[in-house]
Design a protein around this motif. Structure first.
Motif, PDB file in Angstrom:
ATOM      1  N   PHE A 551     124.408 -27.243   3.128  1.00  0.00           N
ATOM      2  CA  PHE A 551     123.107 -26.661   3.434  1.00  0.00           C
ATOM      3  C   PHE A 551     123.178 -25.143   3.466  1.00  0.00           C
ATOM      4  N   GLU A 552     124.344 -24.563   3.847  1.00  0.00           N
ATOM      5  CA  GLU A 552     124.441 -23.108   3.877  1.00  0.00           C
ATOM      6  C   GLU A 552     124.174 -22.513   2.501  1.00  0.00           C
ATOM      7  N   ILE A 553     124.753 -23.136   1.473  1.00  0.00           N
ATOM      8  CA  ILE A 553     124.549 -22.624   0.113  1.00  0.00           C
ATOM      9  C   ILE A 553     123.097 -22.807  -0.311  1.00  0.00           C
ATOM     10  N   GLY A 554     122.529 -23.986  -0.015  1.00  0.00           N
ATOM     11  CA  GLY A 554     121.154 -24.239  -0.415  1.00  0.00           C
ATOM     12  C   GLY A 554     120.167 -23.304   0.245  1.00  0.00           C
ATOM     13  N   MET A 555     120.316 -23.062   1.541  1.00  0.00           N
ATOM     14  CA  MET A 555     119.375 -22.182   2.237  1.00  0.00           C
ATOM     15  C   MET A 555     119.608 -20.717   1.884  1.00  0.00           C
ATOM     16  N   ARG A 556     120.864 -20.346   1.634  1.00  0.00           N
ATOM     17  CA  ARG A 556     121.122 -18.970   1.227  1.00  0.00           C
ATOM     18  C   ARG A 556     120.505 -18.697  -0.143  1.00  0.00           C
ATOM     19  N   GLU A 557     120.565 -19.667  -1.044  1.00  0.00           N
ATOM     20  CA  GLU A 557     119.916 -19.502  -2.342  1.00  0.00           C
ATOM     21  C   GLU A 557     118.395 -19.472  -2.199  1.00  0.00           C
ATOM     22  N   ALA A 558     117.862 -20.196  -1.204  1.00  0.00           N
ATOM     23  CA  ALA A 558     116.421 -20.144  -0.974  1.00  0.00           C
ATOM     24  C   ALA A 558     115.979 -18.748  -0.560  1.00  0.00           C
ATOM     25  N   ILE A 559     116.858 -18.009   0.139  1.00  0.00           N
ATOM     26  CA  ILE A 559     116.530 -16.650   0.572  1.00  0.00           C
ATOM     27  C   ILE A 559     116.736 -15.660  -0.568  1.00  0.00           C
ATOM     28  N   ASP A 560     117.883 -15.750  -1.239  1.00  0.00           N
ATOM     29  CA  ASP A 560     118.258 -14.732  -2.227  1.00  0.00           C
ATOM     30  C   ASP A 560     117.643 -14.977  -3.599  1.00  0.00           C
ATOM     31  N   SER A 561     117.575 -16.253  -4.008  1.00  0.00           N
ATOM     32  CA  SER A 561     117.151 -16.566  -5.382  1.00  0.00           C
ATOM     33  C   SER A 561     115.777 -17.205  -5.471  1.00  0.00           C
ATOM     34  N   LYS A 562     115.049 -17.252  -4.365  1.00  0.00           N
ATOM     35  CA  LYS A 562     113.697 -17.816  -4.352  1.00  0.00           C
ATOM     36  C   LYS A 562     113.679 -19.276  -4.799  1.00  0.00           C
ATOM     37  N   LYS A 563     114.675 -20.044  -4.372  1.00  0.00           N
ATOM     38  CA  LYS A 563     114.709 -21.470  -4.659  1.00  0.00           C
ATOM     39  C   LYS A 563     114.169 -22.251  -3.467  1.00  0.00           C
ATOM     40  N   TYR A 565     114.806 -25.553  -0.902  1.00  0.00           N
ATOM     41  CA  TYR A 565     115.828 -26.466  -0.399  1.00  0.00           C
ATOM     42  C   TYR A 565     115.132 -27.721   0.113  1.00  0.00           C
ATOM     43  N   LEU A 566     115.485 -28.875  -0.459  1.00  0.00           N
ATOM     44  CA  LEU A 566     114.831 -30.149  -0.162  1.00  0.00           C
ATOM     45  C   LEU A 566     115.688 -30.964   0.799  1.00  0.00           C
ATOM     46  N   TYR A 567     115.104 -31.309   1.962  1.00  0.00           N
ATOM     47  CA  TYR A 567     115.842 -32.121   2.933  1.00  0.00           C
ATOM     48  C   TYR A 567     114.875 -32.576   4.026  1.00  0.00           C
ATOM     49  N   GLU A 568     115.431 -33.184   5.054  1.00  0.00           N
ATOM     50  CA  GLU A 568     114.614 -33.707   6.146  1.00  0.00           C
ATOM     51  C   GLU A 568     114.085 -32.554   6.992  1.00  0.00           C
ATOM     52  N   ARG A 569     112.793 -32.646   7.369  1.00  0.00           N
ATOM     53  CA  ARG A 569     112.101 -31.533   8.003  1.00  0.00           C
ATOM     54  C   ARG A 569     112.747 -31.089   9.317  1.00  0.00           C
ATOM     55  N   LEU A 570     112.936 -32.018  10.242  1.00  0.00           N
ATOM     56  CA  LEU A 570     113.444 -31.651  11.554  1.00  0.00           C
ATOM     57  C   LEU A 570     114.868 -31.122  11.471  1.00  0.00           C
ATOM     58  N   ASN A 571     115.654 -31.680  10.554  1.00  0.00           N
ATOM     59  CA  ASN A 571     117.016 -31.185  10.367  1.00  0.00           C
ATOM     60  C   ASN A 571     117.007 -29.750   9.850  1.00  0.00           C
ATOM     61  N   MET A 572     116.106 -29.436   8.919  1.00  0.00           N
ATOM     62  CA  MET A 572     116.022 -28.070   8.410  1.00  0.00           C
ATOM     63  C   MET A 572     115.581 -27.103   9.499  1.00  0.00           C
ATOM     64  N   LYS A 573     114.633 -27.513  10.341  1.00  0.00           N
ATOM     65  CA  LYS A 573     114.213 -26.639  11.435  1.00  0.00           C
ATOM     66  C   LYS A 573     115.369 -26.338  12.376  1.00  0.00           C
ATOM     67  N   LEU A 574     116.179 -27.360  12.650  1.00  0.00           N
ATOM     68  CA  LEU A 574     117.323 -27.149  13.536  1.00  0.00           C
ATOM     69  C   LEU A 574     118.350 -26.225  12.888  1.00  0.00           C
ATOM     70  N   LEU A 575     118.651 -26.422  11.612  1.00  0.00           N
ATOM     71  CA  LEU A 575     119.624 -25.571  10.924  1.00  0.00           C
ATOM     72  C   LEU A 575     119.130 -24.128  10.848  1.00  0.00           C
ATOM     73  N   ILE A 576     117.844 -23.945  10.606  1.00  0.00           N
ATOM     74  CA  ILE A 576     117.301 -22.587  10.572  1.00  0.00           C
ATOM     75  C   ILE A 576     117.398 -21.935  11.944  1.00  0.00           C
ATOM     76  N   ALA A 577     117.106 -22.724  12.996  1.00  0.00           N
ATOM     77  CA  ALA A 577     117.183 -22.174  14.351  1.00  0.00           C
ATOM     78  C   ALA A 577     118.614 -21.808  14.727  1.00  0.00           C
ATOM     79  N   GLU A 578     119.596 -22.551  14.259  1.00  0.00           N
ATOM     80  CA  GLU A 578     120.984 -22.309  14.646  1.00  0.00           C
ATOM     81  C   GLU A 578     121.675 -21.263  13.785  1.00  0.00           C
ATOM     82  N   HIS A 579     121.337 -21.185  12.499  1.00  0.00           N
ATOM     83  CA  HIS A 579     122.130 -20.364  11.580  1.00  0.00           C
ATOM     84  C   HIS A 579     121.338 -19.238  10.916  1.00  0.00           C
ATOM     85  N   PHE A 580     120.013 -19.293  10.917  1.00  0.00           N
ATOM     86  CA  PHE A 580     119.239 -18.292  10.181  1.00  0.00           C
ATOM     87  C   PHE A 580     118.141 -17.679  11.036  1.00  0.00           C
TER      88      PHE A 580
END
Length: 714
Positions: A551-563, A565-580
């Motif tokens: 997920f680190e690579i996928g979300m970093r590409e979403a920030i840098d390369s305008k891509k 990242y497809l995944y479960e909603r609540l899990n993405m919210k938690l990862l964003i809260a913890e790492h981004f």
């Protein structure tokens, strides 16, 4: 081949011989049983329809012993009509003729249970007396009955013979809201084959009562009850008839969870002399999973924050415990049903799901989207929440734009102001021209009065003497004051709260953005479903999807390369809260509002899980009380709090200065940047360049007229 009318229609059944093209009907007024022969090798199947008891015995004898290579299929329309004379004696005689099976098939005697349909499986060597008693025990209710008699020839395999008819029985079960299945056989091989085929075909669910009537010895009976899923775990009861002289039977069930562990117990007995007697407080077809007596239930889990995660606590961070939204739900259910949670070692996704298929574990308490291909392999609990598959993208940044001075007012407002300026300028110009003082008639003073007043400047020169001119100028000053105040207020708001470009929030907008989609490898089943979907949007997403290892690579590409990242909603919210997410709560990522996958999510269970009803009752109660949503919110808030605390602790350990933030209420004061002030700076630059050009022009003109002694400088 024959096609038979559905058992759910009590009035009429159609029998069609596709080979001959003939059709026969049986309705209420007929007193006949029709036969349709099916040649299927070693299999003979008989269906019976009974209208009167006298005709039933004659038809049974003919159908059971005359047909050798044929199978007869008949459905029953209505129960036999009982005689009206000597009612009391008749009930006593019928109770004896049922052999007590009425108490087993319909123990509650209410209107609902008396309408429960009946399917009977028999082998070719079973005694017809048991069938007679089962049919008689249907009583006066509108019970529909289907009887399958399977006769093997030349040593044919029971399993092969049972497969098509168990599948047909499953269709009948799906169309019946209440069903009892009776299996009558004294052949252990036949009972074993039925248990295996019915389990593989998923014929039996907990709501379906399975009654096995056999004369097998007690040791063999106990072996069957212990070793086969449909006999041991499902709502199954064995009846062992007594000797002919004793005229009765005993009922046995297997209890997988009891105070003494799994055991075979006798729950009841029946004799002609004193009727039904329950043993040791048991009931017929007892609820085996109302109380697990503290026994362990195996769980297979793929850790998936925030639904299931291991967290550390204590100063040395060596103490680990399990938490998460779904674990809280499971723990609450375990307390109610009195079982302990035994979590098997974590593994890869395929390994975790395989444990359910082979029933090494009975549950996987992690919510999973209920997809058609998964329903073929697993059972699912009542839905936990709607399917929450979503996508995350980088927030659109504010691009430099010189039009920031134009945004506070709409185009129509700017046009109205321009029209007002021209109208007032023309009116004042005409008033000055027709004032009678032609020497004072000048255009420039009027321009300065109109435009200068609009720009909040003072009126230069003499004030007008005529009343009409004063009225127009006063109205214009009031108008300029209102417009100027509104413009400055909106300009301040636009600069401090800028208008960001639109961002993708739905599946359609994601496709229109032409962004590349990234997702981890465990989403391959979803991507394959998208490829096989009939929706162009899902197919487009599947064609653009690329797998990333983490997920680190996928979300970093979403920030840098305008891509995306497809995944479960609540899990993405938690990862964003913890790492981004920074200490101030700001993050460069957002999660789209719309869930892109329609449907619901539930817990995957082992095939034919018998206690699914017990789970569903508690999950439904949690929904009614709003507990699931509350636990979800609590888990997310806790994760955000822990993330900020870790960041503050790391900053103190590394002597990183804290960000200087001035907080007023819930808002953080933000300094204006060059992006915000680009419009005013461009306007100042244009004005400075224009004034410089005018200044240079005036100097040039002055040099040209030096020889004439004329100076044009002000």
């Amino acid at each position: 081949m024959s096609r038979v009318g559905n058992l759910s229609n009590p009035r009429k059944s159609d029998y069609v011989d596709e080979k001959k093209g003939s059709t026969a009907h049986s309705s209420i007024g007929t007193l006949e049983s029709r036969k349709d022969t099916i040649n299927s090798g070693s299999l003979t199947v008989c269906y019976y329809s009974f209208r009167h008891l006298q005709e039933m015995v004659q038809v049974l004898g003919g159908l059971l012993w005359v047909s050798v290579t044929a199978a007869t299929f008949v459905t029953r329309s209505l129960p036999p009509s009982f005689p009206s004379a000597e009612r009391k004696d008749y009930h006593y005689q019928s109770y004896i003729k049922t052999g007590g099976y009425e108490d087993v098939l319909w123990p509650r005697k209410d209107a609902a249970s008396l309408r429960c349909n009946l399917i009977v499986f028999m082998d070719g060597e079973s005694s017809s007396s048991v069938l007679h008693q089962l049919m008689w025990s249907r009583g006066e209710g509108s019970v529909r009955t289907a009887v399958f008699e399977v006769i093997n020839k030349m040593g044919a395999n029971h399993t092969h013979s049972l497969i098509p008819w168990v599948a047909h029985a499953r269709q009948l079960r799906a169309s019946s809201w209440c069903l009892t299945i009776a299996v009558v056989s004294d052949d252990q091989a036949f009972l074993t084959a039925f248990a295996e085929v019915s389990d593989k075909a998923r014929l039996i669910v907990w709501e379906t009562r399975l009654l096995v009537v056999t004369k097998l010895a007690i040791p063999r009976l106990r072996s069957l009850l212990r070793d086969y899923w449909d006999f041991s775990m499902m709502n199954t009861q064995f009846l062992k008839p007594n000797d002919i002289s004793k005229k009765g039977w005993k009922a046995f069930v297997y209890l997988p969870y009891s105070q003494d562990g799994g055991q075979v117990v006798r729950v009841a007995s029946w004799k002609q002399d004193y009727g039904l007697v329950l043993a040791n407080g048991y009931t017929l077809f007892p609820d085996k999973y109302k109380n697990f007596y503290g026994k362990a239930v195996n769980m297979t889990v793929f850790p998936f924050p925030p639904y299931w995660m291991d967290v550390t606590s204590g100063d040395d961070a060596k103490e680990s415990r399990i938490t998460g939204r779904d674990y809280i739900i499971l723990e609450t259910i375990a307390q109610k049903l009195n079982f302990s949670i035994n979590v098997l070692p974590y593994g890869e996704w395929d390994e975790v799901m395989m444990r359910l298929e082979v029933r090494t574990a009975l549950m996987s308490p992690i919510k999973l989207a209920i997809l058609p291909n998964l329903l073929k392999k697993y059972d699912f609990s009542f839905f936990i929440e709607p399917a929450t598959l979503g996508f995350s993208m980088g927030k659109p940044t504010l691009k430099p734009n010189w039009q920031s001075l134009y945004y506070p007012l709409q185009t129509e407002v700017w046009g109205s102001i321009l029209a007002a300026v021209l109208l007032v300028f023309g009116a004042l110009l005409l008033m000055v021209k027709h004032s009678g003082d032609s020497e004072k008639y000048q255009v420039w003073p009027v321009v300065k009065q109109v435009v200068g007043t609009l720009l909040d400047e003072t009126i230069s020169g003499k004030l007008p003497q005529r009343n009409s001119t004063r009225v127009v100028l006063t109205a214009w000053m009031i108008f300029s004051f209102i417009v100027g105040t509104v413009y400055r207020s909106n300009l301040t708001a636009c600069l401090t709260v800028p208008k960001y470009p639109p961002r993708a929030e739905t599946l359609k907008q994601l496709v229109e953005s032409e962004a590349i989609v990234t997702t981890p490898p465990d989403m391959v089943d979803f991507v394959n479903n998208f490829k096989n979907s009939g929706s162009k949007l899902f197919k487009t997403v599947a064609d653009r999807t690329k797998f990333v290892p983490s997920f680190e690579i996928g979300m970093r590409e979403a920030i840098d390369s305008k891509k995306a990242y497809l995944y479960e909603r609540l899990n993405m919210k938690l990862l964003i809260a913890e790492h981004f997410t920074g200490k101030g709560g700001s993050t460069p990522l957002y999660v789209a509002r719309q869930n892109i996958l329609p449907g619901y999510c539930g817990w995957p269970l082992a095939p034919n899980t018998p206690f699914k009803t017990n789970l569903n009752e508690h999950i439904l109660a949690f929904h009614e009380a709003g507990l699931i949503q509350r636990w979800t919110t609590e888990v997310l808030e806790r994760a955000q709090f822990d993330s900020q605390r870790r960041q503050n602790r790391a900053a103190k350990e590394n002597n990183i200065p804290e960000e200087e933030e001035v907080i007023a209420g819930a808002h953080v004061t933000m300094a204006l940047t060059l992006v915000h002030m680009q419009g005013p700076l461009f306007l100042f630059l244009i004005g400075a360049c224009l004034s410089l050009a005018v200044f240079l022009g005036e100097i040039s003109v002055s040099f040209c007229h030096l020889d004439r002694g004329t100076i044009w400088l002000y």
